[in-house]
Design an enzyme around this catalytic site. Sequence first.
Site, PDB file in Angstrom:
ATOM      1  N   TYR A  66     -10.290 -16.200 -45.490  1.00  0.00           N
ATOM      2  CA  TYR A  66     -11.642 -16.410 -44.972  1.00  0.00           C
ATOM      3  C   TYR A  66     -12.274 -15.059 -44.672  1.00  0.00           C
ATOM      4  O   TYR A  66     -11.649 -14.198 -44.051  1.00  0.00           O
ATOM      5  CB  TYR A  66     -11.638 -17.256 -43.700  1.00  0.00           C
ATOM      6  CG  TYR A  66     -13.047 -17.524 -43.212  1.00  0.00           C
ATOM      7  CD1 TYR A  66     -13.772 -18.584 -43.734  1.00  0.00           C
ATOM      8  CD2 TYR A  66     -13.667 -16.677 -42.298  1.00  0.00           C
ATOM      9  CE1 TYR A  66     -15.090 -18.801 -43.333  1.00  0.00           C
ATOM     10  CE2 TYR A  66     -14.972 -16.884 -41.895  1.00  0.00           C
ATOM     11  CZ  TYR A  66     -15.681 -17.945 -42.424  1.00  0.00           C
ATOM     12  OH  TYR A  66     -16.983 -18.161 -42.042  1.00  0.00           O
ATOM     13  N   GLN A 108     -16.108 -25.524 -41.630  1.00  0.00           N
ATOM     14  CA  GLN A 108     -16.046 -26.380 -42.817  1.00  0.00           C
ATOM     15  C   GLN A 108     -15.250 -25.721 -43.943  1.00  0.00           C
ATOM     16  O   GLN A 108     -14.540 -26.395 -44.698  1.00  0.00           O
ATOM     17  CB  GLN A 108     -17.451 -26.753 -43.295  1.00  0.00           C
ATOM     18  CG  GLN A 108     -18.351 -25.617 -43.714  1.00  0.00           C
ATOM     19  CD  GLN A 108     -19.154 -25.040 -42.564  1.00  0.00           C
ATOM     20  OE1 GLN A 108     -18.788 -25.164 -41.400  1.00  0.00           O
ATOM     21  NE2 GLN A 108     -20.265 -24.395 -42.891  1.00  0.00           N
ATOM     22  N   ASN A 151     -15.667 -16.188 -36.474  1.00  0.00           N
ATOM     23  CA  ASN A 151     -16.193 -16.424 -35.137  1.00  0.00           C
ATOM     24  C   ASN A 151     -15.353 -17.468 -34.400  1.00  0.00           C
ATOM     25  O   ASN A 151     -14.317 -17.910 -34.884  1.00  0.00           O
ATOM     26  CB  ASN A 151     -17.674 -16.835 -35.206  1.00  0.00           C
ATOM     27  CG  ASN A 151     -17.876 -18.134 -35.981  1.00  0.00           C
ATOM     28  OD1 ASN A 151     -16.950 -18.926 -36.172  1.00  0.00           O
ATOM     29  ND2 ASN A 151     -19.093 -18.349 -36.455  1.00  0.00           N
ATOM     30  N   SER A 201     -11.830  -7.655 -30.619  1.00  0.00           N
ATOM     31  CA  SER A 201     -11.145  -6.381 -30.862  1.00  0.00           C
ATOM     32  C   SER A 201     -10.843  -5.643 -29.561  1.00  0.00           C
ATOM     33  O   SER A 201     -11.530  -5.818 -28.547  1.00  0.00           O
ATOM     34  CB  SER A 201     -12.001  -5.506 -31.775  1.00  0.00           C
ATOM     35  OG  SER A 201     -11.283  -4.361 -32.178  1.00  0.00           O
ATOM     36  N   GLN A 219     -14.492   0.757 -30.909  1.00  0.00           N
ATOM     37  CA  GLN A 219     -14.158  -0.664 -30.808  1.00  0.00           C
ATOM     38  C   GLN A 219     -15.172  -1.431 -29.975  1.00  0.00           C
ATOM     39  O   GLN A 219     -15.434  -2.601 -30.230  1.00  0.00           O
ATOM     40  CB  GLN A 219     -12.758  -0.840 -30.219  1.00  0.00           C
ATOM     41  CG  GLN A 219     -11.656  -0.294 -31.101  1.00  0.00           C
ATOM     42  CD  GLN A 219     -11.741  -0.838 -32.516  1.00  0.00           C
ATOM     43  OE1 GLN A 219     -11.512  -2.012 -32.765  1.00  0.00           O
ATOM     44  NE2 GLN A 219     -12.080   0.017 -33.468  1.00  0.00           N
ATOM     45  N   HIS A 270     -17.926  -3.433 -31.750  1.00  0.00           N
ATOM     46  CA  HIS A 270     -17.672  -4.647 -32.531  1.00  0.00           C
ATOM     47  C   HIS A 270     -18.462  -5.839 -31.994  1.00  0.00           C
ATOM     48  O   HIS A 270     -19.153  -6.526 -32.739  1.00  0.00           O
ATOM     49  CB  HIS A 270     -16.183  -4.977 -32.532  1.00  0.00           C
ATOM     50  CG  HIS A 270     -15.454  -4.384 -33.691  1.00  0.00           C
ATOM     51  ND1 HIS A 270     -15.709  -4.721 -34.992  1.00  0.00           N
ATOM     52  CD2 HIS A 270     -14.462  -3.461 -33.740  1.00  0.00           C
ATOM     53  CE1 HIS A 270     -14.920  -4.039 -35.807  1.00  0.00           C
ATOM     54  NE2 HIS A 270     -14.153  -3.266 -35.071  1.00  0.00           N
ATOM     55  N   GLU A 272      -4.283  -4.441 -29.025  1.00  0.00           N
ATOM     56  CA  GLU A 272      -4.332  -4.507 -30.483  1.00  0.00           C
ATOM     57  C   GLU A 272      -4.177  -3.104 -31.090  1.00  0.00           C
ATOM     58  O   GLU A 272      -3.350  -2.869 -31.966  1.00  0.00           O
ATOM     59  CB  GLU A 272      -5.666  -5.116 -30.905  1.00  0.00           C
ATOM     60  CG  GLU A 272      -5.890  -5.176 -32.397  1.00  0.00           C
ATOM     61  CD  GLU A 272      -7.300  -5.618 -32.745  1.00  0.00           C
ATOM     62  OE1 GLU A 272      -7.512  -6.020 -33.900  1.00  0.00           O
ATOM     63  OE2 GLU A 272      -8.197  -5.548 -31.869  1.00  0.00           O
ATOM     64  N   HIS A 273      -4.999  -2.173 -30.635  1.00  0.00           N
ATOM     65  CA  HIS A 273      -4.917  -0.780 -31.079  1.00  0.00           C
ATOM     66  C   HIS A 273      -4.557   0.092 -29.887  1.00  0.00           C
ATOM     67  O   HIS A 273      -5.138  -0.057 -28.816  1.00  0.00           O
ATOM     68  CB  HIS A 273      -6.268  -0.279 -31.622  1.00  0.00           C
ATOM     69  CG  HIS A 273      -6.865  -1.144 -32.676  1.00  0.00           C
ATOM     70  ND1 HIS A 273      -7.851  -2.065 -32.404  1.00  0.00           N
ATOM     71  CD2 HIS A 273      -6.628  -1.221 -34.013  1.00  0.00           C
ATOM     72  CE1 HIS A 273      -8.203  -2.672 -33.534  1.00  0.00           C
ATOM     73  NE2 HIS A 273      -7.471  -2.182 -34.511  1.00  0.00           N
ATOM     74  N   ASP A 316      -8.406   1.252 -39.647  1.00  0.00           N
ATOM     75  CA  ASP A 316      -9.326   0.191 -40.067  1.00  0.00           C
ATOM     76  C   ASP A 316      -9.622   0.254 -41.560  1.00  0.00           C
ATOM     77  O   ASP A 316      -9.774  -0.777 -42.213  1.00  0.00           O
ATOM     78  CB  ASP A 316     -10.651   0.316 -39.306  1.00  0.00           C
ATOM     79  CG  ASP A 316     -10.627  -0.404 -37.977  1.00  0.00           C
ATOM     80  OD1 ASP A 316      -9.651  -1.125 -37.715  1.00  0.00           O
ATOM     81  OD2 ASP A 316     -11.585  -0.226 -37.195  1.00  0.00           O
ATOM     82  N   GLU A 347      28.360 -33.488 -30.076  1.00  0.00           N
ATOM     83  CA  GLU A 347      26.935 -33.806 -29.921  1.00  0.00           C
ATOM     84  C   GLU A 347      26.657 -35.290 -30.126  1.00  0.00           C
ATOM     85  O   GLU A 347      25.501 -35.715 -30.144  1.00  0.00           O
ATOM     86  CB  GLU A 347      26.110 -32.973 -30.911  1.00  0.00           C
ATOM     87  CG  GLU A 347      26.174 -31.476 -30.624  1.00  0.00           C
ATOM     88  CD  GLU A 347      25.276 -30.654 -31.534  1.00  0.00           C
ATOM     89  OE1 GLU A 347      24.789 -31.209 -32.552  1.00  0.00           O
ATOM     90  OE2 GLU A 347      25.040 -29.472 -31.232  1.00  0.00           O
ATOM     91  N   HIS A 366      27.388 -37.136 -38.920  1.00  0.00           N
ATOM     92  CA  HIS A 366      27.522 -35.751 -39.354  1.00  0.00           C
ATOM     93  C   HIS A 366      29.000 -35.421 -39.597  1.00  0.00           C
ATOM     94  O   HIS A 366      29.366 -34.848 -40.631  1.00  0.00           O
ATOM     95  CB  HIS A 366      26.978 -34.798 -38.280  1.00  0.00           C
ATOM     96  CG  HIS A 366      25.501 -34.623 -38.297  1.00  0.00           C
ATOM     97  ND1 HIS A 366      24.625 -35.652 -38.082  1.00  0.00           N
ATOM     98  CD2 HIS A 366      24.725 -33.497 -38.511  1.00  0.00           C
ATOM     99  CE1 HIS A 366      23.387 -35.198 -38.145  1.00  0.00           C
ATOM    100  NE2 HIS A 366      23.425 -33.888 -38.419  1.00  0.00           N
TER     101      HIS A 366
END
Length: 429
Positions: free
Chosen positions: A129, A191, A214, A237, A259, A262, A327-328, A361, A415, A420
């Site tokens: 995506y 969608q 988003n 971010s 950052q 963003h 993250e960074h 990046d 068990e 088994h």
Amino acid sequence: MRIIELTKETKNNILNDLLKRSPNNYGEYEETVNRIIEQVRERGDRAVFDYTRQFDKCELTAENLVVTEDEIKEAYQALDDALIGTMRKSAENIRAFHEKQVRHSFFTTKPDGSILGQRITPLERAGVYVPGGKAAYPSSVLMNVVPAKVAGVSEIIMTTPPGKDGKVNPGTLVAADLAGVDRIYKAGGAQAIAAMAFGTESIPKVDKITGPGNIFVALAKKAVFGYVSIDSVAGPSEILVLADNTADPRYVAADLLSQAEHDELASAILITDSRELAEKVSAEAEHFTKQLSREEIIRKSLDNYGYILVAEHMDDAVEAANDIASEHMEILTKDPFQTMTKVKNAGAIFLGEYSSEPLGDYFAGPNHILPTNGTAKFFSPLGVDDFIKKTSIISYSREALLRDHEDIERFAKSEGLTAHANSVAVRFQ
């Protein structure tokens, strides 16, 4: 930027603030997302076309849903040749780095005839995506697609929302072509995620969905997980800079703002043991912000989730950084490699004053799709492993099973699983 003394209380308050940005805290949108998913499952293409008309103001049909070769050629013509050359270099760097991650099947044999192994097979179809409009990031196309190609995925499709004119961002199309996407569909939002998860008349079902989006895209990915695999439910971010008094305040401020621009939920944090550096970085951040094109977004980001934390000792700073698990992470200390040995939790670590975050990046090669919202404590960057399956292989001879069957039967009976045990025992009766 606000300057705060680092204490246990201030650290916990910041952690709580950061966690509020998680997609898990946006339950008010889940009903809408679930309704979109159900409509796509029931109505297929028609639902995708209806939602595209509603949200993107674009009329789609089965005839114009797929990006054509002519549209890709137009995209190349719309971009500067130098930028295309840069994207080619970036793709090659990403490919070279990820080729080092490739795993291979293995088998071990024993004299008794037993064979144990692991078979590595790529996914058959992956779906990527890609956001559209102002949030179109060709770099993310490369980061998602190239590892899948290196892993050997048979087919890679991409969905991305069209503009009102039915066209797709040319940078996105060129990046997709350079990376090796097989088909591109003009569909966005929840969608598109639903279409890739369940399939429609035109859009095939995939095995895994990756890529940013988003809040509706993030919640849709969360909702379809289990029907397909996903990379993660990504949050906004983040950057965290660990710095001492040897750091250049201009570099630190510039990197924090890289950052913050963003979006308003992005987080930018400096942790330092130098009050002098903290004050200089705050002043430089204000100076830079006035000059930057996304000033309004940067200011809101810093007001909401921007912090400069002053620690008594660098060890305290590192401990806080591990708790935040950003993250960074940039390390701008006298000996960044030594500081790095104490860091346990980060999506990506950038060492030294010439390793600013945008290097990761766009160009260096390691993946920029990273764990957010503290998930670097247990998640990893996107990579080749995300596009493969591991299958265990077991083959025993009679001799090998004869040696072990009593242990297996004993374990199974403990068990309460007598069938088994019988499955093994019957071979020696």
